[in-house]
Scaffold this active site. Structure first.
Site, PDB file in Angstrom:
ATOM      1  N   HIS A  55       0.842  -1.189   0.000  1.00  0.00           N
ATOM      2  CA  HIS A  55       0.000   0.000   0.000  1.00  0.00           C
ATOM      3  C   HIS A  55       0.879   1.240   0.000  1.00  0.00           C
ATOM      4  O   HIS A  55       2.093   1.158   0.249  1.00  0.00           O
ATOM      5  CB  HIS A  55      -0.929   0.036   1.221  1.00  0.00           C
ATOM      6  CG  HIS A  55      -0.268  -0.322   2.514  1.00  0.00           C
ATOM      7  ND1 HIS A  55       0.796   0.355   3.033  1.00  0.00           N
ATOM      8  CD2 HIS A  55      -0.522  -1.331   3.388  1.00  0.00           C
ATOM      9  CE1 HIS A  55       1.163  -0.192   4.166  1.00  0.00           C
ATOM     10  NE2 HIS A  55       0.391  -1.231   4.402  1.00  0.00           N
TER      11      HIS A  55
HETATM   12  P1  TYD Z   1      -2.155  -3.019   7.737  1.00  0.00           P
HETATM   13  O1  TYD Z   1      -1.484  -1.697   7.800  1.00  0.00           O
HETATM   14  O2  TYD Z   1      -3.241  -3.215   6.733  1.00  0.00           O
HETATM   15  O3  TYD Z   1      -1.051  -4.122   7.603  1.00  0.00           O
HETATM   16  P2  TYD Z   1      -0.509  -4.771   6.248  1.00  0.00           P
HETATM   17  O4  TYD Z   1      -0.650  -3.746   5.197  1.00  0.00           O
HETATM   18  O5  TYD Z   1       0.894  -5.136   6.518  1.00  0.00           O
HETATM   19  O6  TYD Z   1      -1.360  -5.970   6.007  1.00  0.00           O
HETATM   20  O7  TYD Z   1      -2.754  -3.346   9.164  1.00  0.00           O
HETATM   21  C1  TYD Z   1      -3.321  -4.617   9.466  1.00  0.00           C
HETATM   22  C2  TYD Z   1      -4.489  -4.413  10.428  1.00  0.00           C
HETATM   23  O8  TYD Z   1      -4.042  -3.742  11.605  1.00  0.00           O
HETATM   24  C3  TYD Z   1      -5.603  -3.574   9.850  1.00  0.00           C
HETATM   25  O9  TYD Z   1      -6.818  -4.182  10.192  1.00  0.00           O
HETATM   26  C4  TYD Z   1      -5.517  -2.247  10.550  1.00  0.00           C
HETATM   27  C5  TYD Z   1      -4.795  -2.563  11.847  1.00  0.00           C
HETATM   28  N1  TYD Z   1      -3.882  -1.472  12.252  1.00  0.00           N
HETATM   29  C6  TYD Z   1      -4.256  -0.650  13.291  1.00  0.00           C
HETATM   30  O10 TYD Z   1      -5.337  -0.800  13.885  1.00  0.00           O
HETATM   31  N2  TYD Z   1      -3.408   0.348  13.678  1.00  0.00           N
HETATM   32  C7  TYD Z   1      -2.216   0.541  13.069  1.00  0.00           C
HETATM   33  O11 TYD Z   1      -1.453   1.474  13.449  1.00  0.00           O
HETATM   34  C8  TYD Z   1      -1.843  -0.298  11.976  1.00  0.00           C
HETATM   35  C9  TYD Z   1      -0.549  -0.100  11.243  1.00  0.00           C
HETATM   36  C10 TYD Z   1      -2.719  -1.304  11.617  1.00  0.00           C
END
Ligand code: TYD
Length: 139
Positions: A55
């Site tokens: 992303h």
């Molecule tokens: P995400 O940033 O989508 O991780 P990746 O892109 O590596 O898969 O985050 C995964 C999950 O964690 C998503 O449901 C949102 C949650 N999240 C939070 O609640 N707070 C945060 O600071 C982050 C980075 C993620």
């Protein structure tokens, strides 16, 4: 002819206090970080072969530090892609906003610490790579 490499991201060398009892590294927001730290999160227990991220953020800037182990960071700025290996716990990678990134090739027991310039907001994410490319074209 020397070809200048235009880096998408920038390595930030953190202070390293070497000691026979074990090394120590620290972060002071004002001295080492090019943004105000609003949030800290970390990625760990990554099963072999998995990747994270994929992303870009509309507004968030981040610094990724490999506190333990190693992993690769693959970046795209809308024109070109670059891969960086992070494997030193005193060297972080600063990623500006509007860079598409993913992490992969995690070593066993690796730990990625991420400092972010914003609170978590789902609206800041651009997950679709084609949407990201279109937004890059416009700006
Ligand atoms: P995400 O940033 O989508 O991780 P990746 O892109 O590596 O898969 O985050 C995964 C999950 O964690 C998503 O449901 C949102 C949650 N999240 C939070 O609640 N707070 C945060 O600071 C982050 C980075 C993620």
């Amino acid at each position: 002819m020397n070809k200048q490499v235009n880096h998408i991201a920038k390595f930030i060398h953190l202070p390293k206090i070497e000691d026979e009892r074990g090394n120590l590294t620290y972060i002071e927001e004002e001295n080492q970080i090019p943004f105000r730290i609003q949030r800290v999160y970390w990625i760990y227990d990554v099963p072999g072969g998995e990747s994270r991220g994929s992303h870009a953020f509309r507004a968030t800037e981040e610094l990724i530090i490999p506190l333990s182990g190693s992993f690769d960071v693959i970046l795209h700025d809308g024109e070109k892609s670059q891969k960086y290996q992070l494997n030193r716990s005193y060297i972080g990678l600063y990623i500006p906003k509007m860079i598409y990134w993913s992490l992969d090739n995690f070593s066993t027991n690796s730990l990625a610490l991420i400092l972010a310039s914003t609170n978590y907001s789902v609206n800041d994410y651009i997950r679709d790579f084609n949407v990201f490319l279109k937004l890059c074209e416009k700006s």
